[in-house]
Design an enzyme around this catalytic site. Structure first.
Site, PDB file in Angstrom:
ATOM      1  N   TYR A 128      24.132  11.924  28.100  1.00 32.46           N
ATOM      2  CA  TYR A 128      25.212  11.734  27.122  1.00 32.46           C
ATOM      3  C   TYR A 128      25.935  10.400  27.330  1.00 32.46           C
ATOM      4  O   TYR A 128      26.399   9.801  26.354  1.00 32.46           O
ATOM      5  CB  TYR A 128      26.163  12.938  27.128  1.00 32.46           C
ATOM      6  CG  TYR A 128      25.472  14.142  26.499  1.00 32.46           C
ATOM      7  CD1 TYR A 128      25.319  14.206  25.116  1.00 32.46           C
ATOM      8  CD2 TYR A 128      24.904  15.133  27.274  1.00 32.46           C
ATOM      9  CE1 TYR A 128      24.641  15.258  24.522  1.00 32.46           C
ATOM     10  CE2 TYR A 128      24.221  16.195  26.693  1.00 32.46           C
ATOM     11  CZ  TYR A 128      24.089  16.250  25.314  1.00 32.46           C
ATOM     12  OH  TYR A 128      23.400  17.279  24.715  1.00 32.46           O
ATOM     13  N   ILE A 178      26.380  14.514  16.425  1.00 36.73           N
ATOM     14  CA  ILE A 178      27.528  14.396  17.330  1.00 36.73           C
ATOM     15  C   ILE A 178      28.103  12.979  17.279  1.00 36.73           C
ATOM     16  O   ILE A 178      29.079  12.699  17.956  1.00 36.73           O
ATOM     17  CB  ILE A 178      27.147  14.815  18.767  1.00 36.73           C
ATOM     18  CG1 ILE A 178      26.037  13.925  19.336  1.00 36.73           C
ATOM     19  CG2 ILE A 178      26.707  16.285  18.781  1.00 36.73           C
ATOM     20  CD1 ILE A 178      25.766  14.176  20.820  1.00 36.73           C
ATOM     21  N   HIS A 213      27.856  20.874  15.869  1.00 36.55           N
ATOM     22  CA  HIS A 213      27.263  20.785  17.212  1.00 36.55           C
ATOM     23  C   HIS A 213      28.111  19.952  18.171  1.00 36.55           C
ATOM     24  O   HIS A 213      27.616  19.520  19.207  1.00 36.55           O
ATOM     25  CB  HIS A 213      25.832  20.229  17.130  1.00 36.55           C
ATOM     26  CG  HIS A 213      24.863  21.205  16.508  1.00 36.55           C
ATOM     27  ND1 HIS A 213      23.629  20.832  16.033  1.00 36.55           N
ATOM     28  CD2 HIS A 213      24.961  22.541  16.301  1.00 36.55           C
ATOM     29  CE1 HIS A 213      23.006  21.901  15.547  1.00 36.55           C
ATOM     30  NE2 HIS A 213      23.794  22.943  15.693  1.00 36.55           N
ATOM     31  N   THR A 224      17.484  16.514   7.976  1.00 38.79           N
ATOM     32  CA  THR A 224      17.356  17.511   9.050  1.00 38.79           C
ATOM     33  C   THR A 224      15.992  18.182   8.977  1.00 38.79           C
ATOM     34  O   THR A 224      15.518  18.506   7.892  1.00 38.79           O
ATOM     35  CB  THR A 224      18.505  18.548   9.016  1.00 38.79           C
ATOM     36  OG1 THR A 224      18.271  19.515  10.039  1.00 38.79           O
ATOM     37  CG2 THR A 224      18.674  19.230   7.666  1.00 38.79           C
ATOM     38  N   ALA A 261      17.219   8.266   3.558  1.00 36.51           N
ATOM     39  CA  ALA A 261      18.532   8.707   3.082  1.00 36.51           C
ATOM     40  C   ALA A 261      19.358   7.543   2.530  1.00 36.51           C
ATOM     41  O   ALA A 261      20.079   7.711   1.538  1.00 36.51           O
ATOM     42  CB  ALA A 261      19.275   9.387   4.227  1.00 36.51           C
TER      43      ALA A 261
HETATM   44  C1  BJW Z   1      15.049  11.068   7.753  1.00 37.86           C
HETATM   45  C2  BJW Z   1      15.169   9.739   8.053  1.00 37.86           C
HETATM   46  C3  BJW Z   1      15.764   8.950   7.084  1.00 37.86           C
HETATM   47  C4  BJW Z   1      14.234  10.620   9.727  1.00 37.86           C
HETATM   48  N1  BJW Z   1      16.176   9.500   5.942  1.00 37.86           N
HETATM   49  N2  BJW Z   1      15.444  11.605   6.619  1.00 37.86           N
HETATM   50  C5  BJW Z   1      13.802  31.281  18.231  1.00 37.86           C
HETATM   51  C6  BJW Z   1      13.852  31.378  16.845  1.00 37.86           C
HETATM   52  C7  BJW Z   1      15.001  31.018  16.132  1.00 37.86           C
HETATM   53  C8  BJW Z   1      16.134  30.553  16.800  1.00 37.86           C
HETATM   54  C9  BJW Z   1      16.075  30.472  18.173  1.00 37.86           C
HETATM   55  C10 BJW Z   1      14.927  30.832  18.873  1.00 37.86           C
HETATM   56  N3  BJW Z   1      15.151  30.616  20.191  1.00 37.86           N
HETATM   57  C11 BJW Z   1      16.420  30.125  20.331  1.00 37.86           C
HETATM   58  C12 BJW Z   1      16.981  30.049  19.109  1.00 37.86           C
HETATM   59  C13 BJW Z   1      18.350  29.561  18.787  1.00 37.86           C
HETATM   60  C14 BJW Z   1      18.442  28.068  18.950  1.00 37.86           C
HETATM   61  C15 BJW Z   1      17.361  27.430  18.096  1.00 37.86           C
HETATM   62  O1  BJW Z   1      17.481  27.279  16.897  1.00 37.86           O
HETATM   63  N4  BJW Z   1      16.270  26.979  18.723  1.00 37.86           N
HETATM   64  C16 BJW Z   1      15.134  26.413  17.991  1.00 37.86           C
HETATM   65  C17 BJW Z   1      14.790  25.048  18.572  1.00 37.86           C
HETATM   66  C18 BJW Z   1      13.995  27.381  18.056  1.00 37.86           C
HETATM   67  N5  BJW Z   1      19.758  27.682  18.478  1.00 37.86           N
HETATM   68  C19 BJW Z   1      20.807  27.699  19.282  1.00 37.86           C
HETATM   69  O2  BJW Z   1      20.713  27.965  20.476  1.00 37.86           O
HETATM   70  C20 BJW Z   1      22.156  27.437  18.656  1.00 37.86           C
HETATM   71  N6  BJW Z   1      23.049  28.463  18.979  1.00 37.86           N
HETATM   72  C21 BJW Z   1      22.839  29.733  18.604  1.00 37.86           C
HETATM   73  O3  BJW Z   1      21.866  30.093  17.964  1.00 37.86           O
HETATM   74  O4  BJW Z   1      23.842  30.579  18.995  1.00 37.86           O
HETATM   75  C22 BJW Z   1      23.723  31.960  18.618  1.00 37.86           C
HETATM   76  C23 BJW Z   1      24.619  32.280  17.458  1.00 37.86           C
HETATM   77  C24 BJW Z   1      24.704  31.466  16.349  1.00 37.86           C
HETATM   78  C25 BJW Z   1      25.521  31.797  15.275  1.00 37.86           C
HETATM   79  C26 BJW Z   1      26.248  32.923  15.305  1.00 37.86           C
HETATM   80  C27 BJW Z   1      26.185  33.737  16.428  1.00 37.86           C
HETATM   81  C28 BJW Z   1      25.360  33.408  17.505  1.00 37.86           C
HETATM   82  C29 BJW Z   1      22.744  26.141  19.184  1.00 37.86           C
HETATM   83  C30 BJW Z   1      21.983  24.963  18.731  1.00 37.86           C
HETATM   84  C31 BJW Z   1      22.527  23.687  19.373  1.00 37.86           C
HETATM   85  C32 BJW Z   1      21.707  22.490  18.972  1.00 37.86           C
HETATM   86  N7  BJW Z   1      22.077  21.392  19.754  1.00 37.86           N
HETATM   87  C33 BJW Z   1      21.372  20.125  19.574  1.00 37.86           C
HETATM   88  C34 BJW Z   1      21.637  19.195  20.798  1.00 37.86           C
HETATM   89  C35 BJW Z   1      23.072  18.974  21.043  1.00 37.86           C
HETATM   90  C36 BJW Z   1      23.596  17.748  20.368  1.00 37.86           C
HETATM   91  C37 BJW Z   1      23.053  16.495  20.976  1.00 37.86           C
HETATM   92  O5  BJW Z   1      22.752  16.409  22.176  1.00 37.86           O
HETATM   93  O6  BJW Z   1      22.925  15.535  20.204  1.00 37.86           O
HETATM   94  O7  BJW Z   1      21.740  19.518  18.340  1.00 37.86           O
HETATM   95  S1  BJW Z   1      19.606  20.275  19.453  1.00 37.86           S
HETATM   96  C38 BJW Z   1      19.374  18.945  18.351  1.00 37.86           C
HETATM   97  O8  BJW Z   1      18.706  19.489  17.196  1.00 37.86           O
HETATM   98  C39 BJW Z   1      20.785  18.513  17.927  1.00 37.86           C
HETATM   99  C40 BJW Z   1      20.624  18.472  16.430  1.00 37.86           C
HETATM  100  O9  BJW Z   1      21.889  18.621  15.807  1.00 37.86           O
HETATM  101  C41 BJW Z   1      19.662  19.584  16.144  1.00 37.86           C
HETATM  102  C42 BJW Z   1      18.964  19.483  14.812  1.00 37.86           C
HETATM  103  O10 BJW Z   1      18.155  18.360  14.757  1.00 37.86           O
HETATM  104  P1  BJW Z   1      18.080  17.530  13.402  1.00 37.86           P
HETATM  105  O11 BJW Z   1      19.404  16.937  13.112  1.00 37.86           O
HETATM  106  O12 BJW Z   1      17.460  18.350  12.356  1.00 37.86           O
HETATM  107  O13 BJW Z   1      17.132  16.304  13.842  1.00 37.86           O
HETATM  108  P2  BJW Z   1      15.529  16.219  13.917  1.00 37.86           P
HETATM  109  O14 BJW Z   1      15.199  15.048  14.763  1.00 37.86           O
HETATM  110  O15 BJW Z   1      14.938  17.498  14.294  1.00 37.86           O
HETATM  111  O16 BJW Z   1      15.079  15.938  12.410  1.00 37.86           O
HETATM  112  C43 BJW Z   1      15.420  14.732  11.721  1.00 37.86           C
HETATM  113  C44 BJW Z   1      14.792  14.805  10.330  1.00 37.86           C
HETATM  114  O17 BJW Z   1      15.222  13.644   9.621  1.00 37.86           O
HETATM  115  C45 BJW Z   1      13.282  14.809  10.324  1.00 37.86           C
HETATM  116  O18 BJW Z   1      12.799  15.840   9.456  1.00 37.86           O
HETATM  117  C46 BJW Z   1      12.908  13.424   9.767  1.00 37.86           C
HETATM  118  O19 BJW Z   1      11.754  13.437   8.938  1.00 37.86           O
HETATM  119  C47 BJW Z   1      14.107  13.094   8.958  1.00 37.86           C
HETATM  120  N8  BJW Z   1      14.384  11.663   8.861  1.00 37.86           N
HETATM  121  N9  BJW Z   1      14.587   9.503   9.305  1.00 37.86           N
HETATM  122  C48 BJW Z   1      15.964  10.826   5.746  1.00 37.86           C
HETATM  123  N10 BJW Z   1      15.899   7.600   7.272  1.00 37.86           N
END
Ligand code: BJW
Length: 229
Positions: free
Chosen positions: A52, A91, A107, A176, A218
């Site tokens: 971080y 973030i 997040h 996303t 985007a």
């Molecule tokens: C462009 C572009 C351009 C590029 N123009 N586009 C099994 C099944 C289902 C769920 C789970 C499971 N096992 C565990 C879980 C839950 C888990 C989860 O979902 N895991 C999966 C990986 C399977 N989730 C959690 O643990 C969450 N908490 C939770 O579920 O609590 C329980 C609960 C919830 C609600 C109520 C009650 C209880 C917490 C999730 C925390 C995520 N944290 C992170 C890291 C921390 C922040 C940091 O360090 O920065 O957050 S993970 C990381 O992924 C980060 C992001 O916010 C998050 C999403 O990623 P994002 O933003 O989608 O990025 P990318 O890289 O994946 O995609 C980018 C996209 O942009 C791509 O498609 C490109 O094509 C595109 N792109 N350039 C337009 N120019």
């Protein structure tokens, strides 16, 4: 019109911040799923702090600035007659820097530190380590963590997000990959009459839930879409 926007790492990619699951998504060979967890922080807090610290330093460097997509969303929010919520998984603070007002960083925020004992938040721009003194109790060292929602932790503002999604007339998901829950499932909370539009470089596992999927950068598609709305 009630508008809810969900943004992810793709919207900040053209500002110079790497996405998580793209080619630059690894950090020292580790996936985000291995670093962004409470277990990783307990096991090796200095390692997680380094991850971080590196990202905070990059975010604060002068070359990282909001791009045309961030700015278009801020201008759109200022239009009359629009009730607007911008939910971001990012973030970074680029939406706020672009002028967006009603931003919900589900997040967490890289420029805040959280007390491990009380949960109190502090604005934070420096490196964190296990030797960092607590701002109010300097004798206590290493009691701060980044204000980030890690895997297994509950994202912020879930009640507000669910309520806004239920009421939305337009839901826009931008940059996303729709693989991280609960963010990926917000689209499913919108009502049947809500217009759902996805703007992303590629198809996602949720694409079939949207009326329209616009493929491309985007910075070009968001201003164009919002201008034509
Ligand atoms: C462009 C572009 C351009 C590029 N123009 N586009 C099994 C099944 C289902 C769920 C789970 C499971 N096992 C565990 C879980 C839950 C888990 C989860 O979902 N895991 C999966 C990986 C399977 N989730 C959690 O643990 C969450 N908490 C939770 O579920 O609590 C329980 C609960 C919830 C609600 C109520 C009650 C209880 C917490 C999730 C925390 C995520 N944290 C992170 C890291 C921390 C922040 C940091 O360090 O920065 O957050 S993970 C990381 O992924 C980060 C992001 O916010 C998050 C999403 O990623 P994002 O933003 O989608 O990025 P990318 O890289 O994946 O995609 C980018 C996209 O942009 C791509 O498609 C490109 O094509 C595109 N792109 N350039 C337009 N120019």
């Amino acid at each position: 019109m009630r508008v809810v926007v969900l943004t992810g790492a793709g919207i900040s990619a053209e500002s110079g911040i790497p996405t998580f699951r793209g080619p630059d998504g690894l950090w020292e060979g580790h996936r985000v799923e291995d670093v962004a967890t409470p277990e990783a922080f307990v096991r090796d807090p200095e390692f997680v702090h380094r991850f971080y610290n590196m990202r905070r330093n990059k975010l604060l460097s002068p070359e990282i600035q909001p791009n045309a997509a961030h700015i278009a969303l801020a201008n759109f929010e200022a239009r009359p007659g629009i009730e607007f919520l911008l939910i971001t998984q990012n973030i970074d603070d680029l939406h706020v820097r672009a002028g967006s007002k009603n931003v919900l960083p589900m997040h967490g925020e890289l420029l805040k530190a959280r007390c491990l004992d009380t949960g109190e938040l502090f604005p934070w721009r420096e490196d964190l380590s296990m030797g960092t003194p607590h701002p109010k109790h300097p004798e206590r060292l290493g009691r701060l963590r980044p204000h980030i929602v890690w895997f297994g932790e509950v994202p912020l503002g879930m009640d507000q997000i669910e309520d806004a999604a239920h009421r939305a007339d337009l839901f826009l998901a931008i940059g996303t990959s729709a693989v991280v829950y609960p963010a990926a499932g917000i689209v499913q909370w919108t009502k049947p009459s809500c217009r759902r539009v996805e703007i992303n470089m590629e198809a996602t596992p949720q694409s079939n839930r949207f009326h329209e999927s616009l493929r491309g950068p985007a910075s070009q598609l968001v201003p164009k879409y919002l201008d034509e709305l």
